[in-house]
Design a protein around this motif. Structure first.
Motif, PDB file in Angstrom:
ATOM      1  N   ALA A  13       0.841  -1.435   0.013  1.00  0.00           N
ATOM      2  CA  ALA A  13      -0.017  -0.090   0.146  1.00  0.00           C
ATOM      3  C   ALA A  13       0.759   1.360   0.054  1.00  0.00           C
ATOM      4  O   ALA A  13       0.325   2.247  -0.622  1.00  0.00           O
ATOM      5  CB  ALA A  13      -1.042   0.022   1.211  1.00  0.00           C
ATOM      6  N   ALA A  14       1.887   1.392   0.766  1.00  0.00           N
ATOM      7  CA  ALA A  14       2.763   2.557   0.703  1.00  0.00           C
ATOM      8  C   ALA A  14       3.530   2.533  -0.483  1.00  0.00           C
ATOM      9  O   ALA A  14       3.656   3.809  -1.088  1.00  0.00           O
ATOM     10  CB  ALA A  14       4.177   2.153   1.844  1.00  0.00           C
ATOM     11  N   PHE A  15       3.879   1.516  -1.263  1.00  0.00           N
ATOM     12  CA  PHE A  15       4.677   1.715  -2.630  1.00  0.00           C
ATOM     13  C   PHE A  15       3.398   2.289  -3.511  1.00  0.00           C
ATOM     14  O   PHE A  15       3.714   3.053  -4.425  1.00  0.00           O
ATOM     15  CB  PHE A  15       5.126   0.388  -2.840  1.00  0.00           C
ATOM     16  CG  PHE A  15       6.476   0.399  -2.253  1.00  0.00           C
ATOM     17  CD1 PHE A  15       6.775   0.873  -1.249  1.00  0.00           C
ATOM     18  CD2 PHE A  15       7.168  -0.912  -2.411  1.00  0.00           C
ATOM     19  CE1 PHE A  15       8.038   0.748  -0.579  1.00  0.00           C
ATOM     20  CE2 PHE A  15       8.404  -1.246  -1.846  1.00  0.00           C
ATOM     21  CZ  PHE A  15       8.774  -0.400  -1.045  1.00  0.00           C
ATOM     22  N   GLU A  16       2.209   1.425  -3.463  1.00  0.00           N
ATOM     23  CA  GLU A  16       1.421   1.844  -4.519  1.00  0.00           C
ATOM     24  C   GLU A  16       0.989   3.373  -4.300  1.00  0.00           C
ATOM     25  O   GLU A  16       0.602   4.112  -5.426  1.00  0.00           O
ATOM     26  CB  GLU A  16       0.094   1.055  -4.124  1.00  0.00           C
ATOM     27  CG  GLU A  16      -1.100   1.091  -5.341  1.00  0.00           C
ATOM     28  CD  GLU A  16      -2.367   0.366  -4.979  1.00  0.00           C
ATOM     29  OE1 GLU A  16      -2.891   0.109  -5.888  1.00  0.00           O
ATOM     30  OE2 GLU A  16      -2.654   0.598  -3.942  1.00  0.00           O
ATOM     31  N   ARG A  17       0.698   3.900  -3.180  1.00  0.00           N
ATOM     32  CA  ARG A  17       0.480   5.394  -2.906  1.00  0.00           C
ATOM     33  C   ARG A  17       1.194   6.455  -3.636  1.00  0.00           C
ATOM     34  O   ARG A  17       0.892   7.303  -3.844  1.00  0.00           O
ATOM     35  CB  ARG A  17      -0.014   5.656  -1.356  1.00  0.00           C
ATOM     36  CG  ARG A  17      -1.090   4.832  -0.855  1.00  0.00           C
ATOM     37  CD  ARG A  17      -2.232   4.886  -1.342  1.00  0.00           C
ATOM     38  NE  ARG A  17      -3.337   4.267  -0.565  1.00  0.00           N
ATOM     39  CZ  ARG A  17      -3.795   3.017  -0.618  1.00  0.00           C
ATOM     40  NH1 ARG A  17      -3.233   1.920  -1.399  1.00  0.00           N
ATOM     41  NH2 ARG A  17      -4.863   2.590   0.300  1.00  0.00           N
ATOM     42  N   HIS A  18       2.583   5.636  -3.706  1.00  0.00           N
ATOM     43  CA  HIS A  18       3.582   6.615  -4.351  1.00  0.00           C
ATOM     44  C   HIS A  18       4.102   6.176  -5.726  1.00  0.00           C
ATOM     45  O   HIS A  18       5.423   6.586  -5.997  1.00  0.00           O
ATOM     46  CB  HIS A  18       4.756   6.601  -3.364  1.00  0.00           C
ATOM     47  CG  HIS A  18       4.631   7.313  -1.915  1.00  0.00           C
ATOM     48  ND1 HIS A  18       4.473   8.696  -1.808  1.00  0.00           N
ATOM     49  CD2 HIS A  18       4.198   6.977  -0.683  1.00  0.00           C
ATOM     50  CE1 HIS A  18       4.276   8.810  -0.458  1.00  0.00           C
ATOM     51  NE2 HIS A  18       4.159   7.650  -0.087  1.00  0.00           N
ATOM     52  N   GLY A  19       3.018   5.736  -6.501  1.00  0.00           N
ATOM     53  CA  GLY A  19       3.201   5.672  -7.697  1.00  0.00           C
ATOM     54  C   GLY A  19       4.097   4.378  -8.164  1.00  0.00           C
ATOM     55  O   GLY A  19       4.427   4.282  -9.328  1.00  0.00           O
ATOM     56  N   VAL A  20       4.086   3.512  -7.248  1.00  0.00           N
ATOM     57  CA  VAL A  20       5.012   2.286  -7.693  1.00  0.00           C
ATOM     58  C   VAL A  20       4.121   1.142  -8.371  1.00  0.00           C
ATOM     59  O   VAL A  20       3.276   1.018  -7.630  1.00  0.00           O
ATOM     60  CB  VAL A  20       5.733   1.638  -6.629  1.00  0.00           C
ATOM     61  CG1 VAL A  20       6.630   0.413  -7.021  1.00  0.00           C
ATOM     62  CG2 VAL A  20       6.944   2.455  -6.207  1.00  0.00           C
ATOM     63  N   LYS A  21       4.411   0.714  -9.528  1.00  0.00           N
ATOM     64  CA  LYS A  21       3.563  -0.172 -10.170  1.00  0.00           C
ATOM     65  C   LYS A  21       3.975  -1.609  -9.932  1.00  0.00           C
ATOM     66  O   LYS A  21       5.182  -2.240 -10.443  1.00  0.00           O
ATOM     67  CB  LYS A  21       3.431  -0.087 -11.761  1.00  0.00           C
ATOM     68  CG  LYS A  21       3.002   1.286 -12.321  1.00  0.00           C
ATOM     69  CD  LYS A  21       1.647   1.637 -11.817  1.00  0.00           C
ATOM     70  CE  LYS A  21       1.077   2.898 -12.244  1.00  0.00           C
ATOM     71  NZ  LYS A  21      -0.213   3.364 -12.091  1.00  0.00           N
ATOM     72  N   LEU A  22       3.134  -2.077  -9.039  1.00  0.00           N
ATOM     73  CA  LEU A  22       3.645  -3.610  -8.339  1.00  0.00           C
ATOM     74  C   LEU A  22       2.969  -4.781  -9.488  1.00  0.00           C
ATOM     75  O   LEU A  22       3.464  -5.935  -9.323  1.00  0.00           O
ATOM     76  CB  LEU A  22       2.982  -3.988  -7.204  1.00  0.00           C
ATOM     77  CG  LEU A  22       3.666  -3.063  -5.891  1.00  0.00           C
ATOM     78  CD1 LEU A  22       2.775  -3.464  -4.553  1.00  0.00           C
ATOM     79  CD2 LEU A  22       5.094  -3.070  -6.000  1.00  0.00           C
TER      80      LEU A  22
END
Length: 477
Positions: free
Chosen positions: A467-476
């Motif tokens: 969630a932290a990564f997704e909220r900062h634009g990281v495409k998992l």
């Protein structure tokens, strides 16, 4: 150290150590106590498994100053415009504060004053044309002030800060003007000494908010009150965690998210993973350097607190509804997690600074448009109010517990007042504090899609990390 202080026995370092759990400024403001009907609010009856869950609804203060739960009491121990021990006036704009254990069951407070330009109030200022600084209060076991004095002066907008393991206070300037925007170390044993007026320039020149030290490593984590803002880490050249160590300099870094290739990737596991990396910065141009290196851009960072192996911090206006987020960073695993994202203003609205209680709850403050509150979250995911300012629309700031956990000290910023609060606080509970460091309450966890959750599992991430990564634009995916 002056002779009077020595004879009174108030400044012996052997008696000074970081007291209680609260070392940070808390700035409040929310939609008020009308939210008490929210089903997320906790009481002692709906959390039978632990016996912890808040203290029930707030009781309106008949004096119109501070609402607290039933059974709690307060005393105003210091007020703006009153007199210090040397008969000088107490400066205003009370903000961040810390409690240290003093001799003979006393508590020594160091309190910030978030003031701007003007004549300095101390005798040995960093800048004679700056009104900010810090004061000290020695408080007896009867919660009466024994002594009140200047500890540093000549700085600008001393907002928050953080305690050191060796019994000093790092006071932070929330500005980046002219020759200001630094961290200063204040020793209540040696008020207005040369160290108190010497900026630690290698900790960066930016609009500082709060900081916290990892006692396992001596690393200092710092937040920035700006938009956008960055999360910083300072690694001292000397890691002894002793008085004077920070003045020997070090290196400043900002957090970034970086993709790496997983050599063990297969058809059953994605080949790209992500991790937190720390980019080294020029401390004099740290914002520019962080942006150029693609570091994480937060909306506006505020509070910071370190406990039980975890660094907590919040982003006051982040999220789809702009109600705020609470993050935690776990240095041991180099993991950034989004612990909670506000979706209901009754439960969170613009969290400002944060702290942990002696019994393990996370307390955060809200800087919204309504009545100022201190709010709490339990490891089980219960949300509850603890205090509300009825006196003014100003901030509550600087909650900090005495070393025995029996007294909470907190400020109203304007008109400046410092309170001592006592009542049926839960006892210190280290096990529960550790539980909070790794809890993931299902009802509070930020939501992610099933696809992102699956990608996180493939990459060995927790949902909170994804969630932290997704909220900062990281495409998992």
């Amino acid at each position: 150290m002056n002779n009077e202080t020595s004879k009174n026995g108030l400044n012996r370092r052997d008696f000074l150590k970081a007291g209680g759990m609260g070392t940070l400024a808390l700035t409040l403001g929310s939609t008020g106590v009308l939210a008490l009907g929210s089903k997320a609010f906790a009481d002692k009856t709906n959390n039978p498994t632990s016996g912890y869950g808040g203290y029930g609804p707030l009781v309106p203060d008949p004096n119109g100053i501070l609402d607290l739960p039933e059974g709690f009491h307060y005393k105003i121990i210091s007020e703006e415009g009153g007199l210090m021990s040397n008969r000088a006036k107490i400066p205003g704009a009370f903000d961040g504060m810390v409690a240290f254990e003093g001799p003979n069951n006393t508590t020594i407070l160091v309190r910030n004053h978030e003031l701007g330009a003007g004549a300095a109030f101390g005798r040995n200022p960093y800048d004679a044309a700056a009104k900010g600084g810090t004061t000290g209060l020695v408080v007896g076991p009867n919660r009466e002030v024994i002594k009140e004095y200047v500890t540093s002066s000549g700085t600008i907008r001393n907002c928050a800060g953080g305690a050191t393991p060796w019994g000093t206070w790092l006071t932070c300037e929330e500005t980046r003007s002219a020759t200001h925007g630094y961290v200063f170390e204040v020793d209540p044993e040696q008020p207005e000494n040369e160290m108190s007026r010497s900026p630690i320039k290698e900790m960066g020149r930016f609009s500082h908010e709060a900081c916290a030290i990892d006692p396992a490593t001596g690393y200092v984590y710092l937040t920035e009150d700006a938009s956008p803002s960055y999360l910083y880490r300072f690694i001292p050249n000397e890691l002894s965690q002793k008085l004077g160590a920070l003045q020997k300099g070090g290196k400043l870094y900002a957090a970034a998210i970086e993709a790496v290739t997983d050599p063990s990737a297969s058809t059953f596991k994605t080949g790209q993973t992500f991790k937190i990396v720390w980019k080294e910065l020029d401390p004099h141009l740290c914002r520019e350097d962080a942006k150029a290196q693609g570091c994480i851009e937060f909306s506006r960072l505020e509070g910071a607190f370190f406990q039980e192996g975890v660094f907590w911090f919040d982003d006051t206006s982040a999220g789809d509804k702009k109600l705020g987020r609470v993050y935690r960073y776990i240095p041991h695993t180099n993991t950034l997690e989004l612990f909670y994202e506000g979706n209901d203003a009754r439960e969170m609205e613009y969290p400002d600074n944060i702290c942990m209680t002696p019994w393990g709850d996370l307390w955060y403050a809200e800087d919204g448009s309504g009545q100022d509150r201190i709010m709490g979250i339990t490891p089980e995911g219960k949300v509850y109010p603890f205090a509300a300012n009825r006196l003014s629309g100003s901030e509550l700031a600087g909650p900090t517990f005495s070393s025995d956990g029996n007294t909470l000290f907190v400020n109203i910023q304007s008109p400046g007042k410092t309170f001592a609060i006592w009542g049926p606080f839960q006892r210190r509970n280290s096990a529960r504090a550790r539980e909070m460091s790794y809890a993931a309450p299902a009802n509070l966890a930020p939501q992610v899609s099933d696809k992102v959750a699956k990608a996180a599992e493939e990459q060995g991430m927790s949902v909170l990390e994804a969630a932290a990564f997704e909220r900062h634009g990281v495409k998992l995916i």
